[in-house]
Write an enzyme that holds these catalytic residues in place. Structure first.
Site, PDB file in Angstrom:
ATOM      1  N   GLU A 131       4.017  32.137   0.350  1.00 27.39           N
ATOM      2  CA  GLU A 131       3.672  31.291   1.488  1.00 27.39           C
ATOM      3  C   GLU A 131       4.337  31.713   2.795  1.00 27.39           C
ATOM      4  OE1 GLU A 131       1.442  28.725   1.476  1.00 27.39           O
ATOM      5  OE2 GLU A 131       0.974  29.412  -0.559  1.00 27.39           O
ATOM      6  N   SER A 410     -15.456 -30.383   6.334  1.00 25.70           N
ATOM      7  CA  SER A 410     -14.759 -31.581   6.820  1.00 25.70           C
ATOM      8  C   SER A 410     -13.265 -31.382   7.035  1.00 25.70           C
ATOM      9  CB  SER A 410     -14.986 -32.738   5.846  1.00 25.70           C
ATOM     10  OG  SER A 410     -16.339 -33.144   5.872  1.00 25.70           O
TER      11      SER A 410
END
EC number: 2.4.99.28
Length: 731
Positions: A131, A410
């Site tokens: 890498e 309600s």
């Protein structure tokens, strides 16, 4: 190279070009007649170009643009808190309850973190050789490969060092763009300034993805080879290093052939880098890949024990504190919340009893959401946002307690009808009209089966949830008063039509959390707190990055709140909440239903909201979409009441047990309570002492299990730390 030096170069080059342009301006004035004659012979385009020095101008503009972009990217790098990265990668984001006891964790893309000394040297060398071969020599950037990637507009792969890859994995997206590559460049320089090469390599190896949902070299080693990262052989190390380029493509579980070929390439890289000789390469390349595969990875231990609550915490951190989900999950935060584990566990156990929830003919369960909120601070002590079958699946499920938009029915009456009436000086026993009325084109009646009469006292109208007196009251006081009250209590009234139907919740959309906050004003002497889940968030270094500041808004006078409570006590003793009434506890509140459009005998929404001085419990029940195949039969007393009562009976014992200082309006007027413990229990066979004991026992087991798991994890972590310290003494 330091960032400051880069900008010095930008500025010096900019000044140089500007100076040259000024010199050229003075030079052209001194040109000879012959030079000007030659210039006249040049084509018009070239003449125009030379006359106005466009090459120089374009160059300066390009440098200026580059300088501005550089300043922006420099600012991005400086504003990114790289100091916390190591701690963030080591730790999971933890969630704490209101007593600051650990309650769970968010895993994210994290594996088991190990130090560099616990990672095979073969694996370290294999990764570096493949890498970033100049890893120990560069300053985090391979300049040649980086500028190649920039020139090719980010399409050229392989331009990233290990440090750049760490920056990308930790802070950026995986997009191949010039902007991402440039940000990666500056972040890599910042990381190189802060951390040593060994620290960077350690963080990279622990944060790398290895396919199959596995992050980090320790878990990857166990997943593919059944050993720890410190024990991998040369061929295994080369296999793992090879996977970094394409975790799914070079995964030995997906393709042994591709993985083997990639492994052999890594071995050749290690020879070229001088880490191994040709004989070691040959020997490792001859190892049969399939003979090495052995999965001993046990997977992540789930600490997501309270799904609805943790989901709500993440949602609040995103919406209120502007954090991203990725930051929350992966940055090792410590999130302190208002959670009461006893409340939460009991609520979850109640929801696991699916027999309490209605079911459509096609087998679909009705959905539901419940909130338990402390009325003085607004802290949410418990929340369940879905019926149990769905509540344990996935992450950030839709939460019906906090995210739904339903008609309040309600339950809106105390807010927009009776509070304005009490504020207007109406007595609790004032007689209200209770006969069928026609208001222009709007006709209203009481809910199916409820009788009408000439007049009824206001406290009875509220407790029995009569529609006719409620609409008549709004008509007398004015619709504007109702809207002002709704907005005052935190409801969104902006898109609601200004009609009398608002008295019954027409056009209003809300959810259990919002209604719990509104009703908290009645329990808290007229002061409405801000409902919230999070008290503060600390980063991995222990710094507070977000915090809630308790605030209360005076929405009604204490005397009004007391009178409203006096009336709402009647809901559970003489009104529509009798079947919802908890045993041995006194609550005030309101029930609510919304009629189904296609049949008024069915309902779309059922609500029960009840409170004591210590807690507000807001509960909603209904199908996500109401139609002829998905509806609730009957009123609240046939559905939502059962769930609410189970919740109230199981969590109220954990409250301080504070009592109301006001008297029930029914008692004030010489009327005895209609409810008894016997009546409540016979209405629902599920509500027995044995049943309640079982719920509490299972809830306690859930809390104990969470505590043990957290304790075991801490012991294991501490033991590992001690062992690592001992090992390091002999290195």
């Amino acid at each position: 190279m330091k960032l400051d030096k880069l900008f010095e170069k930008f500025l010096s080059l900019f000044k140089k070009e500007t100076s040259e342009l000024e010199d050229s301006d003075s030079t052209i004035l001194r040109r000879s007649r012959s030079d000007r004659k030659k210039l006249a012979q040049v084509g018009p385009i070239r003449k125009f170009w030379r006359r106005y020095h466009l090459t120089k101008i374009i160059l300066i503009l390009g440098l200026s643009a580059g300088l501005l972009v550089g300043i922006y990217l420099f600012a991005v790098a400086k504003s990114t808190n790289v100091n916390d990265l190591q701690n963030a990668l080591k730790t999971r984001t933890l969630i704490f309850d209101r007593e600051e006891k650990e309650a769970g964790a968010l895993s994210g893309q994290k594996g088991t973190y190990v130090e560099l000394t616990d990672i095979s040297k073969n694996l370290q060398n294999a990764v570096i050789a493949t890498e970033d071969r100049s890893f120990y020599k560069n300053d985090g950037i391979n300049y040649g490969r980086f500028f190649l990637a920039i020139v090719t507009a980010g399409r050229s792969g392989g331009g990233s060092t290990i440090t750049q890859q760490l920056a990308k994995n930790a802070y950026l997206s995986q997009d191949q763009t010039v902007e991402r590559k440039a940000k990666e460049f500056f972040l890599a320089l910042e990381l190189s300034k802060k951390y040593s090469k060994e620290q960077i390599l350690t963080m990279y190896l622990n944060n790398a993805y290895f396919g199959n949902g596995v992050w980090g070299v320790e878990d990857a080693s166990k997943k593919y080879f059944g050993v720890s990262a410190s024990e991998v052989s040369l061929d295994q190390a080369a296999t793992l290093a090879g996977m970094l380029k394409g975790p799914e493509l070079y995964n030995p579980l997906n393709s042994v052939e591709d993985s083997t070929n990639r492994r052999d390439t890594v071995l050749q890289n290690m020879v070229a880098a001088g880490y191994i000789d040709k004989n070691q390469e040959t020997e490792a390349a001859e190892v049969d890949m399939t003979s090495q595969l052995h999965d001993k990875y046990e997977g992540k231990i789930s600490d997501y024990r309270y799904p609805s609550y943790f989901d709500a915490v993440v949602n609040e951190a995103v919406s209120k504190y502007n954090l991203t989900e990725e930051e929350i999950v992966n940055n090792g935060y410590r999130i302190y919340t208002e959670l009461d584990q006893n409340y939460q566990a009991n609520m979850q156990i109640v929801y696991e009893n699916t027999s309490l929830f209605p079911r459509a003919e096609d087998g679909t369960f009705a959905q539901s959401g419940s909130v338990a909120l402390e009325p003085k601070t607004g802290g949410v002590r418990g929340v369940v946002g879905q019926v149990a079958d769905n509540d344990k699946t996935g992450f950030r499920n839709f939460n019906y307690a906090t995210q739904s938009k339903r008609s309040p029915g309600s339950t809106i009456k105390p807010l927009v009808v009776y509070t304005p009436a009490v504020e207007a000086g109406w007595a609790l026993n004032k007689q209200l009209d209770n006969h069928t009325m026609q208001y222009d084109s709007y006709k209203v009646d009481n809910y199916a089966g409820i009788k009408t009469s000439r007049e009824v006292p206001m406290y009875q109208s509220l407790a029995e949830s009569l529609n006719l007196p409620a609409v008549a009251t709004v008509n007398d006081l004015g619709v504007d008063k109702a809207f002002e009250a709704g907005e005052k209590f935190g409801l969104n009234m902006e898109k609601v039509d200004r009609v009398l139907g608002v008295a019954l919740g027409s056009g209003v959309e809300t959810n259990p959390l919002q209604m719990a906050q509104a009703y908290a004003a009645f329990a808290n002497e007229g002061l409405m707190p801000e409902a919230h889940f999070i008290s503060r968030i600390e980063n991995a270094s222990g710094q507070v990055i977000a915090s809630h500041k308790n605030s209360q808004k005076r929405v009604i006078d204490k005397s009004v709140a007391d009178k409203m409570t006096s009336m709402m006590l009647g809901t559970f003793t003489n009104g529509t909440g009798i079947s919802s009434s908890p045993a041995d506890y006194v609550m005030a509140g309101k029930t609510g239903t919304t009629e189904a459009v296609f049949n008024p005998e069915y309902t779309s929404d059922q609500w029960v909201i009840g409170y004591t001085p210590d807690v507000v419990i807001s509960h909603w029940l209904g199908f996500p979409t109401t139609d002829e195949n998905h509806y609730l039969a009957g009123s609240t007393s046939n559905g939502a009441a059962h769930v609410f009562r189970n919740i109230a009976n199981t969590i109220l014992p954990y409250t301080p047990g504070s009592t109301f200082t006001v008297e029930n309006a029914y008692k004030q007027n010489g009327i005895a309570p209609a409810n008894t413990k016997r009546q409540v229990q016979t209405n629902d066979n599920s509500q027995t002492d044995d049943n309640l004991s079982d719920i509490r026992g299972r809830a306690q087991s859930l809390v104990d299990e969470a505590s043990r798991a957290i304790s075991d994890a801490k012991i294991k972590e501490k033991a590992q730390t001690i062992w690592d310290s001992i090992v390091n003494l002999f290195r």
